[in-house]
Design an enzyme around this catalytic site. Structure first.
Site, mmCIF file in Angstrom:
data_model
loop_
_atom_site.group_PDB
_atom_site.id
_atom_site.type_symbol
_atom_site.label_atom_id
_atom_site.label_comp_id
_atom_site.label_asym_id
_atom_site.label_seq_id
_atom_site.Cartn_x
_atom_site.Cartn_y
_atom_site.Cartn_z
ATOM 1 N N GLU A 194 50.991 -12.433 -21.114
ATOM 2 C CA GLU A 194 49.957 -13.861 -21.288
ATOM 3 C C GLU A 194 50.826 -15.027 -20.265
ATOM 4 O O GLU A 194 51.878 -14.995 -20.587
ATOM 5 C CB GLU A 194 49.192 -14.086 -23.035
ATOM 6 C CG GLU A 194 48.129 -15.254 -22.595
ATOM 7 C CD GLU A 194 47.506 -15.662 -23.854
ATOM 8 O OE1 GLU A 194 48.991 -15.823 -24.682
ATOM 9 O OE2 GLU A 194 47.295 -16.348 -24.168
ATOM 10 N N MET A 205 53.326 -13.984 -29.727
ATOM 11 C CA MET A 205 52.667 -13.734 -29.008
ATOM 12 C C MET A 205 50.953 -12.532 -29.429
ATOM 13 O O MET A 205 51.792 -11.201 -30.262
ATOM 14 C CB MET A 205 53.201 -12.835 -27.049
ATOM 15 C CG MET A 205 52.186 -12.447 -26.737
ATOM 16 S SD MET A 205 51.307 -14.126 -25.767
ATOM 17 C CE MET A 205 49.399 -12.704 -25.592
ATOM 18 N N GLU A 206 50.246 -13.167 -29.207
ATOM 19 C CA GLU A 206 49.561 -11.997 -30.233
ATOM 20 C C GLU A 206 48.631 -10.651 -29.670
ATOM 21 O O GLU A 206 47.825 -10.549 -29.533
ATOM 22 C CB GLU A 206 48.228 -13.234 -30.689
ATOM 23 C CG GLU A 206 47.337 -13.827 -29.280
ATOM 24 C CD GLU A 206 47.632 -14.365 -28.394
ATOM 25 O OE1 GLU A 206 48.791 -15.148 -28.793
ATOM 26 O OE2 GLU A 206 46.834 -15.210 -27.610
ATOM 27 N N ASN A 207 49.807 -10.265 -29.100
ATOM 28 C CA ASN A 207 48.862 -9.202 -28.471
ATOM 29 C C ASN A 207 48.036 -8.246 -29.602
ATOM 30 O O ASN A 207 48.780 -7.761 -31.006
ATOM 31 C CB ASN A 207 49.894 -8.084 -27.870
ATOM 32 C CG ASN A 207 51.076 -8.704 -27.343
ATOM 33 O OD1 ASN A 207 50.727 -9.076 -25.762
ATOM 34 N ND2 ASN A 207 52.077 -8.477 -27.263
ATOM 35 N N HIS A 223 48.781 -18.591 -37.101
ATOM 36 C CA HIS A 223 48.514 -19.203 -35.249
ATOM 37 C C HIS A 223 47.880 -17.911 -35.227
ATOM 38 O O HIS A 223 46.939 -17.821 -34.275
ATOM 39 C CB HIS A 223 49.651 -19.892 -34.677
ATOM 40 C CG HIS A 223 49.648 -19.798 -33.238
ATOM 41 N ND1 HIS A 223 49.159 -21.353 -32.903
ATOM 42 C CD2 HIS A 223 48.628 -19.423 -32.369
ATOM 43 C CE1 HIS A 223 48.292 -21.344 -31.333
ATOM 44 N NE2 HIS A 223 48.579 -19.366 -31.015
ATOM 45 N N GLU A 224 49.545 -17.073 -34.428
ATOM 46 C CA GLU A 224 49.113 -15.146 -33.963
ATOM 47 C C GLU A 224 47.998 -14.390 -34.324
ATOM 48 O O GLU A 224 47.393 -14.364 -34.339
ATOM 49 C CB GLU A 224 50.324 -14.392 -34.302
ATOM 50 C CG GLU A 224 51.160 -15.509 -33.112
ATOM 51 C CD GLU A 224 51.303 -16.143 -32.297
ATOM 52 O OE1 GLU A 224 50.568 -15.072 -31.291
ATOM 53 O OE2 GLU A 224 51.447 -17.219 -31.776
ATOM 54 N N HIS A 240 44.525 -15.588 -34.234
ATOM 55 C CA HIS A 240 44.020 -15.339 -32.965
ATOM 56 C C HIS A 240 43.703 -14.164 -32.350
ATOM 57 O O HIS A 240 42.913 -13.438 -30.906
ATOM 58 C CB HIS A 240 45.766 -14.807 -32.030
ATOM 59 C CG HIS A 240 46.221 -16.692 -30.960
ATOM 60 N ND1 HIS A 240 44.785 -17.097 -30.140
ATOM 61 C CD2 HIS A 240 46.942 -17.344 -30.778
ATOM 62 C CE1 HIS A 240 45.279 -17.799 -29.325
ATOM 63 N NE2 HIS A 240 46.916 -17.960 -29.606
ATOM 64 N N GLU A 268 44.051 -21.061 -28.151
ATOM 65 C CA GLU A 268 44.777 -21.962 -28.393
ATOM 66 C C GLU A 268 44.602 -23.504 -29.191
ATOM 67 O O GLU A 268 45.556 -23.839 -30.629
ATOM 68 C CB GLU A 268 45.495 -22.726 -27.104
ATOM 69 C CG GLU A 268 46.581 -21.278 -26.273
ATOM 70 C CD GLU A 268 47.536 -20.298 -26.958
ATOM 71 O OE1 GLU A 268 47.584 -21.077 -27.960
ATOM 72 O OE2 GLU A 268 47.354 -19.482 -26.513
HETATM 73 ZN ZN ZN Z 1 48.245 -19.084 -28.975
#
Ligand code: ZN
Ligand code: NAG
Ligand code: NAG
Ligand code: NAG
Ligand code: NAG
Ligand code: NAG
Ligand code: NAG
Length: 930
Positions: free
Chosen positions: A164, A301-303, A335-336, A339, A358
């Site tokens: 990302e 990071m939300e992969n 947060h992740e 997502h 976001e």
């Molecule tokens: Zn984020």
């Protein structure tokens, strides 16, 4: 994605300056821009194999091979196909259709294929590509290598990804825009003795060519390319299975004792998200891997199904880590995991609307976590939102000139969308919508949004369409009411005036600079308010009335009868995203209430009043700091965390600007300590079992600032704790470690003290404690130690490269001495630093707010004028010169007022007759009081 706060700041400052100058940055709105793919091809499946040899892993070879089969349709007849690719080292076949020629543009990463035959709609084609690509050795993005020392002290290597927003194209040929969603069948060839993980569950592992195995994963659901990820490591994991989902938390084996916390909380967070959204995670994925990486650009990071984190953002040790680390880890996880729905399941159509990913993740980071945590202990995550996210972004947003939906096209600009506007303003506006609609209608609308847009993409109008069907009594459609908040830069300030019995509310765009004539946007503003004689004060965040963009709002008879002499507070519970100013008597009534019994006013609104008043003085609108200090004299009685967070942010902003002017700085320290006397005396350094999270936060806030401002009572206590720790290893309360390390070290000139802390850093296993020590090591005032510390920041064997900005910020932001050392060091070693850390120009931008004198400005000017200085430094340096010049001018305008208020005399700077008169008065006053 969640950035580290500090890194966000660096980028943010870069942007602020960029947009303030309005020159170096051009927005290209042309849809046919070469950076975008023409919307002709619709890919629907990728079969991707990437092969990493042992040499790839061990740093001996940076080039890896891959092949991909992309199945697609075309929307109309075409003989040209454009897609993104890593390089031109690529061989393409499309069945029997010959590729006549193939051109790769290095600047846009777009590969253009001209075909011998027309492709026709409704036909399935398969594009096969064999290619080579490189491990990114400069930046932690694309596929990059990371290393760590194992128990026997040997280097171990791993490969991780960060795609990302636009780095999938660096690793495989693809249609690298979020709207091109497809399913992925991924397989990774990797060395014996390593494992690999990707988005979906593993299917098979088979021996491959020499020394490698090939691991195949199941097919994913439809998803965007930027969410693809994989890792190749020797990590180990802890696991649990529940409700059809296998949870695993991975780390290097050395840190296996730190994983349990994340594993337990993943379940709770995921279940809460399922309950809120009405969509089970298991419908998209049967596993959730969370991985702690020794090197990662973002905090998380939300992969999809494969969330990566920095070690300090996932790994927790209940015995050692502070309660703040615990909160920050849970916030990052929440947060992740949010997502996985907002971002992964439903994705912004294009990066203009990055806030749809976001903003929601940041909103849930507080509001969802708050619900789960509050069962255990009141963390007040919803209140914390106001001082952590909303108030800081009110500052950023006024300095920039960007709408939430600012247009971006090129990768560099797209990366700049991951700023406090998308995250914190996005979340603040979402919160405002929730307050306007009420929780249940908001939730129902969001559920509909997720349901209709699952496995697809969304823009703000899709959000509004889903929200609009909910029955809520509003003056306009929600899309109309919110349009300005999405599309205008900045936000309004409301001025409240009493006219006879009426309350008049007028709006104006808030700006720090009065010359800013361009700023005249208008909004529909939801107004919640409380009058002194209301029965239920501050009980609801819902709007009672709306201010219209076209005219002032007159609330008839607001001050009639029993409320004739009431105070009124606009924006109850800080439910809306704006500032408020009170005219004349209305302010006096509030001031009187604050003085007599401030608790009559809700604490969030007290924080709002403090923040708004300080920021009016920061702006050029005529309110002087001397007035602010007298208006906010009540702070001597204030003991609540929220108003103090707001006050100390503003006091520190002011003090940073006078850090080179001793009598003034000292006087402001004294003044701040005088205001802090009430809250300081209400606390002790010793914690108690019954302390709430907010008390813990408050203790850290107040003691760190009191020590910073030189309160003797504070520095003495801290020094004795530090000495006891050094002499006998008597442990320090983990929630006060930063304060004791930092201000203990600051009071010592002895190299042995610094080396003691450095040794502690090297011996500490806990990633979060390591960061706390790195922050403290910059607190020393000793030039030699500071220089030595910056030397160490450039040695990979000593400090992880990802932590370099932490070290530098610790040096330049903790003292004026440190700021000078950092600037000189950067100028003297600019080439070596750039070579080691390619984003080095961000350091310069971060430093700029601590350059506050002409000497520093001259150094910057000489630096950018040098021939051998890299272009990126020159660009950042010019912005830094502008910021520093503004710093100097800003304080110049306020110096006389401050000096006379604080009873300092300083002849050289006094120029006007008025100031001379003031000077005389002050001098006389001094004589009389001596
Ligand atoms: Zn984020
Ligand atoms: C590096 O690895 C690639 C892919 O396996 C291979 O084609 C190339 O020959 C290797 N280069 C060297 C110098 O060994
Ligand atoms: C590559 O694209 C850029 C940006 O559109 C353009 O300026 C440049 O001329 C292109 N290069 C080639 C070789 O076509
Ligand atoms: C550390 O790494 C080296 C080199 O890969 C390896 O030989 C050794 O067995 C590893 N030690 C442990 C404890 O994993
Ligand atoms: C404040 O009130 C005074 C007197 O009513 C009025 O003249 C002035 O315009 C008001 N200021 C604002 C900003 O509304
Ligand atoms: C503090 O509160 C008391 C009443 O509780 C009041 O008399 C006093 O004036 C207040 N001090 C300040 C500085 O507002
Ligand atoms: C702080 O952390 C400790 C240890 O994890 C825990 O026992 C305590 O309840 C926490 N305090 C708060 C206020 O959450």
């Amino acid at each position: 994605m969640l950035k580290d706060k500090m890194i966000l700041l660096g980028i943010l400052l870069l942007l602020i300056s960029t947009f303030a100058t309005n020159s170096s940055y051009k927005i290209i709105q042309d849809d046919t821009n070469d950076f975008l793919l023409p919307d002709i091809v619709t890919p629907f499946n990728y079969k991707l194999n990437i092969a990493f040899s042992k040499d790839n892993l061990d740093s001996k070879n940076d080039t890896f091979g891959g092949n991909v089969e992309i199945s697609f349709y075309v929307k109309k007849e075409t003989t040209t196909i454009k897609l993104h690719a890593p390089s031109n080292k690529i061989k393409i076949e499309i069945g029997t259709i010959a590729v006549k020629d193939q051109k790769f543009n290095e600047t846009t990463s777009v590969l253009t294929l001209n075909l011998s035959e027309k492709l026709a709609p409704l036909t399935k084609y398969v594009l096969k590509a064999n290619y080579a690509a490189d491990i990114n050795t400069k930046y932690m993005r694309g596929a990059y290598r990371s290393s760590y020392k194992n128990r026997t002290g040997n280097d171990e290597y791993l490969i991780a990804t960060q795609f990302e927003p636009t780095s999938a194209r660096e690793v495989f040929p693809c249609f690298d825009e979020p709207k091109y969603k497809a399913t992925f069948d991924i397989s990774i060839t990797h060395p014996y003795g390593t494992q690999t993980l990707s988005n979906a569950e593993m299917d098979t592992t088979l021996p491959s060519a020499k020394d490698t195995v090939v691991t195949t994963f199941k097919e994913t659901k439809k998803m965007s390319t930027y969410l693809v990820g994989f890792i190749v490591t020797k990590f180990t994991f802890d696991t649990v299975k529940e409700s059809g989902v296998t949870y695993k938390v991975w780390s290097r084996d050395e840190l296996k004792g730190y994983r349990k916390f994340a594993l337990e909380w993943s379940k709770k967070i995921l279940l809460a998200l399922e309950a809120f959204t009405g969509i089970n995670y298991a419908t998209s994925n049967t596993k959730l891997d969370q991985i702690a990486l020794p090197d990662s650009q973002p905090a998380g990071m939300e992969n999809w199904g494969l969330v990566t984190y920095k070690e300090k953002s996932l790994l927790f040790n209940g015995k050692e880590s502070s309660n703040f680390t615990q909160q920050s880890i849970l916030e990052t996880m929440a947060h992740e995991l949010s997502h996985q729905w907002f971002g992964d399941l439903v994705t912004c159509h294009w990066w203009d609307d990055a806030f749809l990913n976001e903003g929601f993740a940041t909103y849930f980071q507080h509001y969802l976590l708050g619900d789960i945590i509050n069962e255990l202990s009141p963390w007040e995550m919803d209140n914390q939102f106001v001082v952590d996210k909303l108030q800081p972004v009110l500052v950023d947003d006024a300095l920039k000139n960007d709408a939430l939906t600012r247009k971006v096209i090129q990768p560099e600009d797209i990366r700049s969308k991951f700023d406090s506007i998308s995250y914190n303003k996005g979340a603040s506006i979402i919160r405002m919508i929730a307050n306007v609609m009420g929780e249940s209608a908001f939730k129902a609308g969001l559920r509909k949004y997720l349901k209709t847009k699952s496995y697809s993409n969304a823009s703000p109008s899709d959000l509004f369409n889903s929200l609009e069907n909910e029955k809520v009594n509003l003056p306009q459609k929600i899309g109309v009411l919110m349009e300005g908040w999405f599309n205008n830069p900045g936000y309004p300030i409301i001025t409240a005036t009493q006219q006879d019995e009426d309350l008049v509310l007028s709006q104006k765009q808030f700006s720090y600079n009065n010359d800013d004539k361009a700023k005249h946007a208008k909004w529909y503003i939801p107004i919640s308010y409380t009058l002194q004689s209301d029965d239920a004060k501050f009980s609801s965040p819902a709007p009672r009335v709306w201010v219209d963009p076209k005219k002032d709002l007159v609330i008839k008879g607001a001050f009639s009868g029993k409320s004739a002499n009431d105070w009124v507070i606009i924006n109850s519970l800080v439910s809306g995203y704006y500032r408020v100013n009170y005219n004349g008597t209305l302010w006096q009534r509030i001031e009187k209430q604050l003085r007599e019994n401030h608790k009559e006013i809700n604490r969030l609104n007290r924080a709002q009043i403090v923040d708004d008043i300080f920021n009016l003085a920061r702006s050029d609108n005529g309110l002087q700091y001397s007035q602010v200090f007298s208006y906010l004299d009540y702070l001597k009685n204030e003991t609540c965390y929220y108003p103090w967070t707001a006050a100390l942010a503003s006091l520190n902003f002011l003090i940073t600007r006078v850090a080179n002017q001793k009598p003034l700085e000292t006087a402001l320290h004294q003044k701040s300590l005088e205001l802090m006397s009430g809250v300081y005396n209400s606390l002790s350094l010793n914690s108690s079992k019954s302390d709430t999270q907010i008390t813990l936060l408050k203790r850290k806030l107040i003691f760190s600032n009191a020590c910073k401002f030189g309160a003797e009572n504070c520095t003495k206590q801290v020094k004795s704790l530090y000495d006891a720790f050094k002499a006998t290893s008597q442990p320090i309360d983990r929630n006060l470690r930063n304060v004791v390390y930092c201000y203990g070290l600051r009071q010592s000139q002895d190299d042995k003290d610094w080396e003691f802390m450095w040794k502690l850093y090297k011996e500490t296993e806990s990633p979060s404690e390591q960061i706390e020590i790195l922050e403290a090591l910059g607190c020393t005032l000793n030039d030699k130690q500071l220089n030595n510390y910056l030397d160490l920041s450039l040695k990979i064997s000593e400090i992880h490269k990802q932590d370099l900005p932490t070290v530098w910020k610790a040096v330049y932001s903790n003292s004026q001495e440190g700021a000078k050392v950092a600037l000189n060091y950067l100028i003297a070693n600019h080439a070596a630093i750039k070579d080691y850390y390619p984003n080095a120009e961000n350091l310069l931008v971060g430093m700029a707010s601590h350059v506050i004198d002409n000497d520093g400005i001259q150094k910057l000017k000489d630096f950018v004028a040098k021939a051998d200085v890299d272009e990126s430094y020159k660009k950042a340096g010019s912005l830094a010169i502008k910021t520093a010049t503004e710093n100097v001018n800003w304080i110049q305008k306020r110096r006389t007022d401050l000096e006379s208020y604080l009873q300092l005399t300083s002849g050289s700077t006094i120029t006007t007759t008025f100031s001379c008169l003031m000077l005389i008065t002050v001098t006389l006053f001094n004589y009389m009081t001596v």
